[in-house]
Enzyme design. Sequence first.
Site, PDB file in Angstrom:
ATOM      1  CB  CYS A 383       2.822   0.885  -2.850  1.00 15.30           C
ATOM      2  SG  CYS A 383       3.245  -0.849  -3.089  1.00 15.30           S
ATOM      3  CG  HIS A 508       7.059   2.196  -1.942  1.00 16.95           C
ATOM      4  ND1 HIS A 508       6.139   2.539  -0.979  1.00 16.95           N
ATOM      5  CD2 HIS A 508       6.881   0.880  -2.188  1.00 16.95           C
ATOM      6  CE1 HIS A 508       5.434   1.461  -0.651  1.00 16.95           C
ATOM      7  NE2 HIS A 508       5.859   0.441  -1.381  1.00 16.95           N
ATOM      8  CD  GLU A 510       7.224   5.964  -0.418  1.00 17.93           C
ATOM      9  OE1 GLU A 510       6.951   6.258  -1.597  1.00 17.93           O
ATOM     10  OE2 GLU A 510       6.696   5.014   0.199  1.00 17.93           O
TER      11      GLU A 510
HETATM   12  N1  GLN Z   1      -0.288  -4.897  -0.028  1.00 15.23           N
HETATM   13  C1  GLN Z   1       0.094  -4.547  -1.369  1.00 15.23           C
HETATM   14  C2  GLN Z   1       0.952  -5.626  -2.013  1.00 15.23           C
HETATM   15  O1  GLN Z   1       1.555  -6.412  -1.314  1.00 15.23           O
HETATM   16  C3  GLN Z   1       0.800  -3.199  -1.400  1.00 15.23           C
HETATM   17  C4  GLN Z   1       2.093  -3.191  -0.672  1.00 15.23           C
HETATM   18  C5  GLN Z   1       2.588  -1.818  -0.291  1.00 15.23           C
HETATM   19  O2  GLN Z   1       1.829  -0.849  -0.264  1.00 15.23           O
HETATM   20  N2  GLN Z   1       3.865  -1.690   0.010  1.00 15.23           N
HETATM   21  O3  GLN Z   1       1.083  -5.679  -3.205  1.00 15.23           O
END
Ligand code: GLN
Length: 533
Positions: A383, A508, A510
Amino acid sequence: MSMKFIVVTGGVMSGLGKGITMASIGRILRDRSYKIVPIKIDPYINIDAGTMNPFQHGEVYVLGDGTEVDLDLGNYERFTDVELERAHNITTGVVYSAVIERERKGEYLGQTVQIIPHVTNEIKARIRDVAANSGADICLVEVGGTVGDIESMPFLEAVRQMQGEESETDFLFIHVTLVPFTALGEQKTKPTQHSVKALRELGLQPDIIVCRCKKALKVDVKKKIAMFCNVKPEAVISAPDTEDIYEVPLLLEKEGIYTYVMQKLQLEQQKKDMAWLKMVERQKALSAGDNAILIAIVGKYAELEDSYLSIKEAIKHAATAIGCKVTMRWLEAEDLEVKGAITVFDNVQGILVPGGFGIRGAEGKIKAIEYARVNKIPFLGLCFGFQLAVIEAARNIAKLKDAHSAELCDTPHPVIDLLEEQKGVTAKGGTMMLGDHEVFIRGDTLAERVYGKKKIVERHRHRYEVNPEYVGMIEREGMIFSGSDRSGLRMEILENQQHPFFFATQFHPEFKSRPNKPSPPFIAFLGACMRKR
Ligand code: GLN
């Protein structure tokens, strides 16, 4: 069989592992072929955990339907392999907003709307709806917080009423408490006695008391708790600290919890599925010998490892599957911004940059990614880790020196920009791109080898994305976007084809890793780390 309910409460203090206890009971019942459904009650006023700081509560876990929840729900999914949804998490915020909305519509027909019966009815209806719609045999309800908290009162009252309304063989109370040790090694029962007393004052009598303790309880200590707390001695269960949480179902079962639950709820003795036991044995057999690898995790909440719980678990699942012993070195991203700090990577076989928000530590993470790319160290970016890998490539490969994310600063080259549908969105709660979305994988790529298929579904939680205008500039020197959404415009996976393993995902993975179903990117990452040794 009529619906059975098991309600788990906690006493003495928070953080005792009530969630793990309930998840473990879920696993035990599942292994006896009962279909179960877990519900988590969180007595806070937030509608969900989405706006909460991981420093305080640990990670925000994301369900398939996009609900942002407390990390306990992650444990339920991992232990019981049931897919949960919004309705499985009941918070004070959810309950009160529903009651207030109904009041505004005039649905209470002139009544004075009160905690009893209106709020408690709402709680009971929600629990029963989830149970009925799930098709499960047994519904497990964890009441978050500690008995005695003001916040949990309406919930405890609701389950008290339910107990009276359900038949005796359909309802079971489990109370999780702490049995501390004195300096001389004496096991003390008073905190348990007090917390059960507090429960009784609310009209609740536990059927089973699970005692968290350093070492298994002595027989006479169990007898004492049984006598003072009015339960059978065999219903006092020791739950000593374990090296690994996945052992807890085995320990509780050894203590006789299943036998007791079975009798009280009149369940039938079913044949036991042994897969979980075998998984734990495999994991315990791993020793720090030949297959040891060291991974650096460069985060922002590194001192509170719970903020990366699902990642930690996903690494464990993959390690057990491929038979390696992983040591995780948690690094605070900000510390890497100091000159020379990069030596912390000297002996590592892999670098992982997890999700995150905000500018603090971002440059440190970018440095870590650059180090992994240049020195050909296996890299997994998740992410925010993916977005920062894109920025690193834009700066150092595409030579866009000021490349940055619009989330972090004003930049002439916003290679990471706000999602189109986010423009104009001001509310922060539940408005990110959340939950399951399809990802389409390009042929002949690492991504295709990792997943072994062309279409996958993974969970998301982000507000920003790769700016499509820069894709062409970034796809150089082996860097390619090997996964996207159906339109092909929204980038989901970045890899470097001139690197042994450089893999980053906008999603994600995970959140979908399970002990018996590890996540493909984690397996591939650890495999690459093993080869690096
Ligand atoms: N801050 C980034 C976004 O909002 C990544 C978010 C995250 O890592 N869950 O896109």
